[in-house]
Design a protein around this motif. Structure first.
Motif, PDB file in Angstrom:
ATOM      1  N   ALA A 207      -4.434 -15.408  41.755  1.00  0.00           N
ATOM      2  CA  ALA A 207      -4.071 -16.708  41.210  1.00  0.00           C
ATOM      3  C   ALA A 207      -5.338 -17.453  40.850  1.00  0.00           C
ATOM      4  O   ALA A 207      -6.236 -17.587  41.652  1.00  0.00           O
TER       5      ALA A 207
ATOM      6  N   THR B  60      -7.597 -20.376  43.709  1.00  0.00           N
ATOM      7  CA  THR B  60      -6.831 -21.612  43.794  1.00  0.00           C
ATOM      8  C   THR B  60      -6.828 -22.244  45.171  1.00  0.00           C
ATOM      9  O   THR B  60      -6.906 -23.445  45.285  1.00  0.00           O
ATOM     10  N   ARG B  61      -6.723 -21.450  46.225  1.00  0.00           N
ATOM     11  CA  ARG B  61      -6.671 -22.042  47.562  1.00  0.00           C
ATOM     12  C   ARG B  61      -7.508 -21.216  48.520  1.00  0.00           C
ATOM     13  O   ARG B  61      -6.990 -20.537  49.399  1.00  0.00           O
TER      14      ARG B  61
ATOM     15  N   SER C  36     -10.922 -25.371  48.427  1.00  0.00           N
ATOM     16  CA  SER C  36     -10.613 -25.260  47.018  1.00  0.00           C
ATOM     17  C   SER C  36     -11.496 -26.179  46.206  1.00  0.00           C
ATOM     18  O   SER C  36     -12.509 -26.639  46.659  1.00  0.00           O
TER      19      SER C  36
ATOM     20  N   GLN D 257      -2.703 -29.017  46.199  1.00  0.00           N
ATOM     21  CA  GLN D 257      -2.278 -27.623  46.093  1.00  0.00           C
ATOM     22  C   GLN D 257      -1.846 -27.351  44.649  1.00  0.00           C
ATOM     23  O   GLN D 257      -0.677 -27.417  44.312  1.00  0.00           O
TER      24      GLN D 257
ATOM     25  N   SER E 125      -1.748 -24.648  41.483  1.00  0.00           N
ATOM     26  CA  SER E 125      -1.781 -23.206  41.278  1.00  0.00           C
ATOM     27  C   SER E 125      -1.245 -22.872  39.903  1.00  0.00           C
ATOM     28  O   SER E 125      -0.523 -23.660  39.281  1.00  0.00           O
TER      29      SER E 125
ATOM     30  N   ALA F 249      -4.109 -23.508  35.383  1.00  0.00           N
ATOM     31  CA  ALA F 249      -3.160 -24.409  36.042  1.00  0.00           C
ATOM     32  C   ALA F 249      -3.061 -25.678  35.220  1.00  0.00           C
ATOM     33  O   ALA F 249      -4.035 -26.395  35.047  1.00  0.00           O
TER      34      ALA F 249
END
Length: 728
Positions: free
Chosen positions: A133, A154-155, A182, A373, A375, A719
């Protein structure tokens, strides 16, 4: 730092930071933090945990994604040898002066202070939470090829390394501040702001900082603030951020509003900064920032006051925005199923569940902003599920009307509502893409709109007139519960038609009075939005011409009028619609034969959508063939998904779907010719036209969905999150 998901290490100087950095795997994110940092936990969260940017910083804190690690290593090497490459104004390396009054507890950075030892840095590293991702910084221009266009995790989660001579910064009793794994942001040392007398962030201590949110909330992106009266000392972490900027790495710097982010020079400034931190409730700021700054009346006053707390509840229980988005979709599908029962209890339940679905729809975005968050998958789900929910509900109402007493057939109204709503969106998308980066973009009409913004009631009135998603869903829910599906669709069509006339007329007026030069990107985006197929392309090559002020929209208007009027006049089974569709294809090719640079050329894509969707609607309604209208509903839904997918790819800066896909599904003009030909050829067969529409819908949906899913879950997909608050 540990509270944001990092392990902590310390180092005494740039050489030590480089050594610790080398021990962090190359695929992980890293962050540097000055151990003297004093500020809010949420200031660090905004600066170090947003996954959308390759590099980000705030005063005394910096983070980079894996693609910028090499540039960070070079910047650290330059800091270790300042005489060689130090930028103007740089301190020349890590500072070593002792800071009195330190509290060094357990090596964790807290919102009220850090250690008093010599300045150091915090390096946070984190592995990707979901392999594959990725995101890109929107609109970022990368000067160095080594990280240009490269994906960002992403995370990330994992170790955070706080580098400082005496350990990481101290924990305050109110909770630990930590570096999240992140994306992050940074403040240039020269842009740190102070709190003004009114409590809002100000650049010089006397005026509110740009972007400060009313009532003391931080607007997303407002400049970070130092403590009142504390200018802070120079931090070598800020030098590293400046060196990354100089190398062409786009360092994102978030607007912190009233939040504090400072590197105090002495005990007095440290105490002042701590007082400033205590004076602002960062959780309140965080909750306010979770809500879009511009939204509809119903959403702002009837949903957001409590949905933000639902978002916080979800965050504290580890729920993700994608899970909430999926729950919203499932709730809407259950609502559609209830409406399909055709009973009054079913209609009432459907209305209640539709509102519940909208609450969850607001919550998922607020949860994403609250917990940062973001994504790729979330962007795709958020971009498509709203339309899927609304159109599935239309189908449920149509099924319910047929099953209710009397068996009312409202499929034509349901399809008309979908066509009108989709065309409204294309008007919005095309106009915004054509003008958002235009140079010299001024208009008396736009200036008047800006002046009206100062009159509060006019702002809300204009937002309600356009019938945004909140007002629209509330109206549908109430009418479903207390009236019939036919009345619901009549009200929806009238409301959407008035809104479409209002917005389109205003944008036409702006375009005619605007002096602007359209960018090449806008021209390319409009060309992609037209969705032209092989027939239009062949005509465009044969009819190559210079750009004309109004020839493109005029050709599109004539083509759309010809095919719609011919289809309505010829009726089902006539060959007149086929001839008009061929004429439409020719005029569509003429419309795109030159770059769409004219003031009204943004009207071309919505005119094409109206022609294609309208032709399918008229043929299905005139056919009187059993099942033709539901099949047409499915076909328009599949094509509309393709067009929405195109819009959100363009918004992400990746361009339209592959040209091979557009050619394979025929383009708007090719599909129009095929549908009219099917009606003429199969008019005397019982279910032939219905079968043809169903087969075409299935084939298009399969081709479009396979490519769309491949794109949105691929490592290169960006994103894209709608933060504009524009009605949807």
């Amino acid at each position: 730092m540990r509270s944001l998901g990092f392990d902590v290490r310390t180092a005494a100087d740039a050489a030590g930071v480089t050594e610790e950095l080398a021990a962090v795997p190359a695929h992980e994110r890293v962050a540097l933090v000055d151990p003297r940092f004093v500020g809010h936990v949420h200031a660090l969260r905004l600066a170090l945990t947003d996954p959308r940017f390759p590099a980000a910083a705030t005063r005394g804190a910096l983070t980079v994604q894996p693609e910028a690690r090499t540039a960070l290593t070079r910047a650290l090497a330059a800091a270790a040898h300042p005489g060689e490459t130090a930028p103007a104004g740089a301190a020349g390396g890590p500072e070593r002066a002792a800071v009195p009054g330190a509290d060094t507890r357990d090596g964790d950075a807290g919102p009220f202070g850090g250690d008093a030892g010599p300045s150091g840095g915090a390096v946070a590293s984190g592995a990707g939470h979901r392999p594959g991702a990725t995101v890109r910084a929107p609109g970022a221009v990368h000067a160095s090829g080594e990280y240009a266009g490269s994906p960002s995790r992403t995370r990330p989660s994992g170790a955070a390394t706080a580098l400082g001579p005496s350990g990481a910064t101290a924990l305050d009793s109110s909770g630990a501040a930590a570096l999240a794994p992140s994306g992050a942001t940074a403040l240039d040392p020269s842009r740190a702001t102070a709190l003004g007398p009114s409590g809002t962030a100000a650049a010089d201590g006397s005026a509110p900082a740009p972007g400060a949110h009313p009532s003391g909330a931080a607007a997303p992106g407002a400049p970070g603030a130092t403590a009142p009266g504390a200018t802070g000392t120079h931090s070598w972490v800020d030098d590293i951020a400046a060196r990354l900027d100089a190398e062409g790495v786009p360092v994102h710097r978030p607007e912190l509003g009233v939040l504090v982010a400072a590197v105090p020079a002495d005990a007095r400034e440290r105490a002042t900064a701590a007082d400033a931190v205590a004076a602002v409730d960062d959780e309140r700021v965080r909750l306010r920032a979770a809500v879009k700054s511009r939204d509809g009346f119903f959403t702002t006053f009837c949903i957001s006051p409590y949905s933000r707390y639902i978002a916080r509840w979800c965050a504290r229980r580890g729920l993700t925005p994608n899970q909430v988005t999926t729950a919203s979709l499932l709730t809407a599908l259950i609502a559609a199923a209830c409406a399909a029962t055709g009973t009054r209890p079913g209609f009432v339940s459907a209305g209640v569940l539709l509102i519940a679905s909208f609450v969850l729809d607001c919550t998922d975005g607020q949860l994403a902003r609250y917990s940062l968050q973001y994504s790729t998958l979330g962007a795709w789900l958020d971009a498509t599920f709203d339309r899927a929910k609304e159109y599935a509900y239309y189908a449920g109402l149509a099924l319910g009307a047929a099953r209710a007493g009397g068996g009312d057939d409202v499929w034509a109204l349901a399809l008309g509502a979908m066509v009108l709503q989709t065309c409204r969106h294309v008007v919005d998308f095309a106009f915004n893409e054509a003008n958002h980066d235009a140079t010299g973009n001024t208009s008396p009409t736009a200036a008047l709109s800006g002046r009206l913004d100062s009159v509060g009631w006019t702002v809300w009135a204009r937002r309600m007139i356009v019938l945004p998603i909140g007002e629209r869903w509330a109206m549908i829910a109430v009418l479903t519960a207390f009236t019939t599906p036919r009345i619901t669709f009549y009200a929806l069509l009238v409301g959407c038609a008035l809104a479409a006339c209002y917005t389109t007329a205003g944008r036409v007026l702006r375009s005619l009075t605007r002096r602007a030069e359209r960018s090449d990107r806008a021209v390319r985006a409009l060309a992609e939005l037209t969705d032209s197929g092989p027939l239009a392309e062949a005509v465009a090559k044969a009819a190559a011409r210079g750009a004309g002020s109004f020839l493109a929209p005029l050709s599109a208007v004539l083509g759309a009028a010809a095919v719609l009027a011919g289809t309505a006049a010829g009726g089902f089974g006539s060959w007149l619609p086929v001839g008009c569709a061929v004429l439409y294809a020719v005029l569509a090719g003429v419309a795109v034969a030159a770059p769409l640079k004219g003031p009204l050329d943004w009207l071309v894509p919505p005119l094409f959508r109206a022609a294609e969707y309208g032709t399918i609607l008229i043929l299905a309604a005139r056919s009187e063939v059993n099942g033709a209208l539901p099949a047409a509903f499915g076909l328009v839904a599949a094509v509309a998904y393709h067009h929405y997918d195109t819009v959100y790819r363009i918004r992400g800066g990746t361009g339209a779907p592959p040209h091979r896909l557009v050619r394979a599904i025929g383009g708007h003009e090719g599909r129009t010719v095929v549908v009219t030909a099917a009606a003429a050829l199969l008019h005397d067969q019982n279910q032939g036209f219905t079968i043809a529409l169903t087969a075409l819908a299935a084939a298009l949906a399969l081709a479009v969905l396979i490519e769309s899913i491949r794109f949105w879950v691929s490592s290169g997909a960006p994103a894209v999150h709608d933060e504009t608050g524009e009605p949807a």
